[in-house]
Design a protein around this motif. Structure first.
Motif, short mmCIF file in Angstrom:
data_model
loop_
_atom_site.label_atom_id
_atom_site.label_comp_id
_atom_site.label_asym_id
_atom_site.label_seq_id
_atom_site.Cartn_x
_atom_site.Cartn_y
_atom_site.Cartn_z
N THR A 113 9.44 11.74 2.75
CA THR A 113 8.12 12.30 2.43
C THR A 113 7.33 11.44 1.45
O THR A 113 6.10 11.37 1.53
CB THR A 113 8.27 13.71 1.84
N ALA A 114 8.04 10.79 0.46
CA ALA A 114 7.31 10.02 -0.56
C ALA A 114 6.47 8.89 0.04
O ALA A 114 5.26 8.77 -0.25
CB ALA A 114 8.29 9.48 -1.60
N PRO A 115 7.04 8.00 0.87
CA PRO A 115 6.19 6.96 1.47
C PRO A 115 5.07 7.54 2.32
O PRO A 115 3.95 7.00 2.33
CB PRO A 115 7.18 6.15 2.33
N ALA A 116 5.36 8.62 3.00
CA ALA A 116 4.34 9.22 3.84
C ALA A 116 3.19 9.75 3.00
O ALA A 116 2.00 9.60 3.34
CB ALA A 116 4.94 10.35 4.68
N VAL A 117 3.54 10.38 1.86
CA VAL A 117 2.49 10.91 0.98
C VAL A 117 1.65 9.77 0.40
O VAL A 117 0.41 9.84 0.36
CB VAL A 117 3.12 11.77 -0.12
N LEU A 118 2.31 8.71 -0.09
CA LEU A 118 1.58 7.56 -0.64
C LEU A 118 0.68 6.93 0.41
O LEU A 118 -0.47 6.56 0.13
CB LEU A 118 2.57 6.52 -1.18
#
Length: 972
Positions: free
Chosen positions: A761-766
């Motif tokens: 989720t973190a890369p997707a959110v960034l």
């Protein structure tokens, strides 16, 4: 480009930037788990209607431990029949301390180890029949002090240990039928301590003698020794049979009456000797047996034998029953039984009688007054004549002429029995029943005419049967029910017309049946049923059987009213197995009006269409069967069970279901039994399971359940206890026969779940945060560099190319297509110009952008037909940009602008990219005046023929049409 070719940019959805910790996810999973908790047994099924009764049949078990290991200790009954067990080890059932009944029939048991039944102190019934036991050893039945019935039938049993049966102190019934025992004496030794024994069955053994041995227990009342090899009764003590009341010696080889003189038979109340070549009258002369205690059936009576029997039976008291079966009787003359004592029951079955006539002629006056039951079955009777005026038997209430060859029944054939209540004429060859055959039988309550050859039922045939309650006409050849045929049957409650040839029923077919409750019309050829047919019985009919008819509906709509709408009292309706291939669809509101229906069977039909409103009125339905519809149903329509809140039993086995949804099953909160075997289900929906709060029995056998994380909850659900899941340990993972639902590895569903969620989720959110900013701030800059790169690449590939495929690529909007095709294209192509048009020259199957790039670079010039529609088109703007990029890259003026409409500054300001192009490039206006149009075409052709951009820049004063000049504009 065409407007239809435009594509909208995909919208962007924002996702939360945080991830759930592992414990929170598990908490949510547990919260969503269904509130019902299933349980199941590896090889057994608990009876739904009888809790704690377990069946473990045909499980190929070689040891009872495989069945009983997971059964509850308070089980009451256990059936382990039809398995492959060869031996019972000690204490095999020790933990089932409350077991009352144990069935081990049809196994391969050869040995019973001592103590095999330890712990079964309350066992009452033990059945070991149809095994391979050769001996009953000492200690086998220890702990069975409460056993009442022991069945060891049809085993090759040759020996019984003297002390094997001693622990069975409460045994009342012992059957050793069908073994290989040689003498009664050894058995008498084994049972002498059984003070409660009442019945001993030793039929079908190899007994040749009764002794030597001790007397049988004083409690023994029935001794069965039939089908043995007894020729004499020697070896037994005179007191051996002292207390026996019923002795069966039938089908032995006893030919000498003298063998009975050695035994005390005075206390015998019934002695069966059928199948022995014995002089029965000599036996009565030399033995102490009472004549009335002897069953004369099957004995050789000889000439005047019937008279001799009657004389022997004389006595002051009436005889309860005279049974003369299998005596070879062919003819009974008048007064043939007048020498017999007063009888209540006379049985002449299994003889060769061809004519009986009126029964009263066989009896004397006193006998006629007392006879109550007459049975003449399995003879050769061909007809029953008229008995009008015959002697009356005032107490005769039961007559049976089953299993004969009766073809006709004459008028008033039973006039001799005015008190007749039960008459059985079934299983004959009856083709003619006289209209007056049953007259004056005002007391008749049950009439069986089934399994005959009747084709017609006539008016007034049953007119006198005012008290008849049951009429059975099953399996005849009745094809028409004439009006008034049931007239007079005011008390009839059960009418069975199954197995006939009925094709149609009329409104008059059931008239005269005001109290009919059960109607059986199964296995006929009915093509339709209507509400008018059931109108005479609509207030009382409770059971209607229409199985295996020819009912078919080709439309979902009925032109006539629903056929059952007036049957407000109907509680059981059977419609399964319609012929030849079953019902294919049900019309809308087909069951309208059945407000009290409790059981409905639609199994074995190929239902392809079921409307969601078909069960709308069935609010009281408790049982619904839709099994065996796999070639029709696939998934049930949403809301089909929405009104079935009282449903308890639902059978959907082999119905072709692919999924379970809340829209279908969400309202079945009282469902207790659900059969889903042999469907195409890959999972049992957890949300559906949570709504079935009353579920107690679930069958998912032979469903291709998958071993995926979606079924992770199912694994835990199967290992709890409340809902019985049939054989839960046998459910394999689809086609993987070595992987099972209850044990597949679920660790992969939990491994570092938090880390994987964060990493995913973190890369997707960034990325989702950066992309909108970049899109907003530098979209056109990026797009410019991207196409500049593509132009450079394309130029590198085309650097050596000196000739062009086309003179010009025409860029226009679809709204201007008529002007382009009707004016521009004919004018230019007739002037020897080669034009590239998107609808004609673009290569099918390629990307739109690639086609545009090739069209721009393969053409010497690009003509842009500018209008208001052109300005609004994203794809047209892209074509202009590509042409501009080529202009910058090659330093050649290849762009020609044609304005079809006068676009003002205010309108043009909204399209800043196109405005910049118009401010920097020369352009042509399309004149509306026809006189000015030839000049326009000349200027356009000259612009297309011009060589280099520098020369073209020097032209001036070539503007076509009027219009206010703009700052920086250059007109051609």
């Amino acid at each position: 480009m065409m407007e239809t070719a435009e594509k909208a940019w995909p919208s962007t959805r924002m996702c939360p930037s945080h991830c759930c910790p592992l414990w929170l996810l598990l908490l949510v999973t547990v919260t969503l788990m269904p509130m019902v908790h299933p349980y199941g047994f590896r090889n057994c099924i608990e009876d739904v209607k009888a809790p704690l009764y377990f069946r473990c049949i045909q499980r190929f078990l070689q040891s009872p431990a495989l069945a009983v290991s997971d059964l509850p200790p308070h089980a009451i009954a256990l059936n382990l029949s039809y398995n492959k067990m060869r031996c019972l080890q000690p204490s095999a059932f020790a933990h089932l301390t409350q077991l009352h009944t144990l069935d081990l029939t049809y196994n391969l048991l050869e040995t019973l180890s001592p103590g095999a039944f330890n712990g079964l102190g309350v066992l009452v019934v033990l059945d070991l029949s149809h095994n391979k036991l050769t001996t009953l050893a000492e200690g086998v039945f220890n702990s069975l002090g409460n056993l009442s019935s022991l069945q060891v039938q049809h085993n090759p049993l040759s020996t019984v240990s003297p002390s094997a049966l001693l622990p069975l102190v409460n045994l009342r019934r012992l059957s050793l039928r069908g073994g290989r025992l040689n003498g009664l004496g050894a058995v008498a030794v084994a049972v002498q301590g059984l003070a409660q024994l009442e019945l001993l069955d030793l039929c079908e053994n190899n007994l040749t003698t009764l002794g030597p041995g001790p007397p049988l227990p004083a409690s023994l009342l029935t001794l069965q020794l039939c089908n043995n090899s007894l020729r004499e009764l020697a070896g037994g003590s005179p007191e051996m049979l002292w207390h026996v009341k019923i002795l069966d010696l039938s089908y032995n080889s006893i030919s000498q009456a003298e063998v009975f003189t050695q035994l005390h038979l005075r206390n015998i109340s019934l002695l069966h000797l059928i199948g022995n070549p014995l002089d029965v009258f000599h036996l009565l002369d030399i033995s102490d047996i009472q004549p009335r205690s002897l069953d004369f059936s099957g004995l050789v009576l000889g000439a005047q034998g019937l008279d001799k029997v009657c004389l022997r039976l004389q006595g002051p008291q009436a005889l309860r029953r005279l049974q003369l079966q299998r005596n070879g009787l062919k003819v009974l003359h008048c007064n043939a039984l007048q020498l017999c004592p007063v009888l209540r029951e006379l049985d002449l079955s299994w003889n060769r009688l061809q004519h009986v006539g009126c029964a009263g002629r066989l009896l004397g006056k006193k006998q006629r007054e007392k006879l109550e039951v007459l049975t003449v079955e399995h003879n050769l009777l061909k007809k029953l004549p008229s008995c009008l005026g015959a002697q009356v038997l005032p107490r005769l209430y039961n007559v049976s002429f089953r299993f004969n060859r009766i073809l006709t029944v004459g008028p008033q054939a039973f006039a001799y029995a005015p008190a007749l209540q039960v008459l059985w004429l079934n299983i004959n060859s009856l083709v003619w029943l006289d209209r007056q055959a049953l007259w004056r039988l005002h007391n008749l309550t049950e009439l069986r005419l089934d399994n005959n050859l009747l084709t017609d039922l006539y008016h007034n045939s049953f007119i006198d049967l005012h008290r008849l309650r049951t009429l059975n006409l099953r399996n005849n050849r009745v094809s028409v029910l004439f009006s008034g045929v049931f007239q007079g049957l005011a008390e009839l409650q059960t009418l069975d017309l199954g197995g006939n040839n009925l094709r149609h029923l009329t409104a008059q077919s059931l008239q005269g049946l005001p109290k009919l409750r059960r109607l059986y019309l199964d296995r006929n050829r009915l093509l339709e049923v209507s509400s008018t047919v059931f109108a005479p019985v609509q207030a009382t009919l409770g059971v209607l059987d229409l199985r295996a008819n020819n009912l078919q509906y080709i439309s979902q709509w009925l032109r006539k009213p629903p056929p059952f709408r007036n049957l407000s009292s109907l509680y059981d309706l059977k419609l399964q197995a319609q012929q030849p291939y079953g019902l294919k669809m049900l019309p809308h509101y087909f069951f309208q009006g059945l407000v009290r229906l409790q059981q409905l069977s639609l199994s074995q039909n190929m239902l392809r269409s079921i409307p969601p409103d078909v069960f709308e009125d069935l609010g009281q339905l408790r049982s619904l069967a839709l099994a065996d519809s796999s070639n029709g149903l696939h998934d049930l329509p949403d809301g089909i069970f929405r009104n079935l809140g009282n449903l308890r039993f639902l059978d959907l086995e082999n119905a072709g279901l692919h999924s379970l949804t809340l829209e279908v099953f969400g309202n079945l909160s009282r469902l207790q039994v659900l059969h889903l075997a042999r469907n195409e289900l890959k999972t049992f929906n957890d949300s559906v399971a949570s709504r079935l709060s009353s579920l107690r029995y679930l069958d998912l056998r032979k469903c291709p359940l998958s071993c995926t994380c979606d079924n992770m909850w199912l694994q835990g659900w199967l290992n709890n206890s409340r809902v019985q899941v049939v054989y839960p340990y046998n459910y394999t993972c689809g086609s993987q026969h070595n992987a099972y639902i209850h044990s597949f590895d679920t660790h992969v569903c939990f491994l570092d779940l938090g880390l994987y969620l964060f990493a995913g989720t973190a890369p997707a959110v960034l990325l989702l945060l950066v992309v909108p900013v970049v899109y907003h701030r530098a979209y056109w800059r990026l797009k410019y560099h991207w196409y500049l790169l593509r132009c450079w690449v394309n130029q590198r590939w085309r650097r050596e190319e000196k000739c062009y495929l086309y003179d010009s690529f025409v860029s226009y909007n679809s709204a201007d297509e008529s002007w382009v095709l009707q004016k521009l294209v004919p004018e230019l192509e007739h002037g020897a110009f080669r034009l590239c048009l998107h609808h004609r020259d673009f290569q099918p199957g390629r990307s739109i952008i690639d086609n545009i790039v090739d069209a721009v670079y393969n053409s010497r010039k690009t003509v842009c037909v500018v209008s208001r529609s052109y300005l609004r088109s994203e794809w047209c703007s892209l074509e202009v940009q590509l042409a501009s990029y080529r202009l910058l890259d090659e330093r050649r003026d290849i762009l020609v602008l044609v304005l079809l409409e006068d676009v003002g500054d205010a309108e043009l300001s909204a399209y800043h990219r196109m405005r910049r192009v118009l401010l920097r490039r020369t352009y042509l206006r399309w004149p509306l005046d026809p006189a000015a149009q030839p000049l326009f075409w000349a200027r356009l052709k000259r612009a297309l023929r011009w060589g280099e951009g520098g020369e073209e820049e020097e032209e001036e004063g070539l503007g076509g049409g009027t219009g206010r000049p703009r700052e920086g504009d250059k007109q051609m």
